[in-house]
Motif scaffolding. Structure first.
Motif, PDB file in Angstrom:
ATOM      1  N   VAL A 102       0.852  -1.191   0.000  1.00 10.64           N
ATOM      2  CA  VAL A 102       0.000   0.000   0.000  1.00 10.64           C
ATOM      3  C   VAL A 102       0.886   1.238   0.000  1.00 10.64           C
ATOM      4  O   VAL A 102       1.952   1.256   0.612  1.00 10.64           O
ATOM      5  CB  VAL A 102      -0.975   0.016   1.191  1.00 10.64           C
ATOM      6  N   THR A 152      -0.963  -6.147   4.985  1.00  9.88           N
ATOM      7  CA  THR A 152      -0.496  -5.031   4.174  1.00  9.88           C
ATOM      8  C   THR A 152       0.899  -4.596   4.613  1.00  9.88           C
ATOM      9  O   THR A 152       1.291  -4.773   5.771  1.00  9.88           O
ATOM     10  CB  THR A 152      -1.460  -3.835   4.268  1.00  9.88           C
ATOM     11  N   PRO A 203      -0.717   0.593   7.229  1.00  9.17           N
ATOM     12  CA  PRO A 203      -0.139  -0.711   6.897  1.00  9.17           C
ATOM     13  C   PRO A 203       0.086  -1.562   8.145  1.00  9.17           C
ATOM     14  O   PRO A 203       0.429  -1.052   9.211  1.00  9.17           O
ATOM     15  CB  PRO A 203       1.207  -0.346   6.238  1.00  9.17           C
TER      16      PRO A 203
END
Length: 210
Positions: free
Chosen positions: A16, A47, A66
């Motif tokens: 991300v 993530t 994240p």
């Protein structure tokens, strides 16, 4: 729904970054999450960002924190690289910090055997890593010419939904990420599991060339 137990869990890291395209990220993520619900222990999804600071999804519609940064992330078996608006992707390509820190991590993982799965314009992020060299690759139709320009050692495929080059999977635009994720679930765990996810999604899956 009866759960199936799976002995081999695949760690899947979703990259991300600011302005990442929401469906590029969430489409494949939900495919693997659903697979893990049905075949318990098949996929562990998380993530990863350059840092653990929040990043803004496209159009600043929401922020995502994240789970890990590239220094603390567990060893992935697969890294999913979603795309973004072409201008944003090109900015990342010229961002030395992003290239050294994030793409440097991706490159190191690839050379250790990690599968790299790019969605839509996400393949452009790899243009300075050498990962795309000597592979057939694709991307969103808006960026095919640019991908070809930046990757003269690669063969850019057009009018195709996704390309499986073994440890490198690249897809066409946006929803093609869902198709490729379903394809990978079927490749890893069989057609029955993939078909069950299609039914849960109420998704009109087609047999695309790849």
């Amino acid at each position: 729904m009866k759960k199936q137990q799976n002995e081999r869990t695949m760690n899947v890291a979703f990259l991300v970054y600011d302005h990442v395209e929401a469906l590029d990220l969430n489409g494949p993520l939900d495919v693997f999450i659903k697979a893990n619900v049905i075949a318990e222990g098949s996929y562990n999804c998380y993530t990863v960002g350059k840092t653990r600071e929040a990043v803004c999804i496209e159009a600043n519609a929401m922020e995502v924190i994240p789970t890990y940064d590239v220094k603390t992330v567990p060893q992935p078996d697969m890294i999913v690289i979603p795309g973004a608006n072409p201008d944003c992707v090109m900015d990342c390509l010229q961002d030395d910090g992003f290239q050294k820190t994030v793409m440097g991590w991706v490159k190191d993982q690839y050379h250790q055997g990690t599968i790299i799965f790019t969605v839509c314009t996400g393949s452009m992020h790899l243009s300075k890593t050498g990962i795309l060299d000597h592979h057939e690759i694709t991307t969103h139709s808006m960026l095919l010419d640019t991908l070809e320009e930046y990757n003269p050692k690669s063969t850019v495929k057009r009018d195709i939904r996704f390309v499986d080059s073994g440890h490198l999977i690249t897809t066409a635009g946006i929803t093609a990420g869902i198709d490729a994720a379903l394809y990978l679930v079927e490749k890893h765990h069989g057609k029955e599991l993939a078909d069950t996810i299609v039914t849960l999604f109420e998704y009109q899956r087609q047999e695309f060339k790849h």
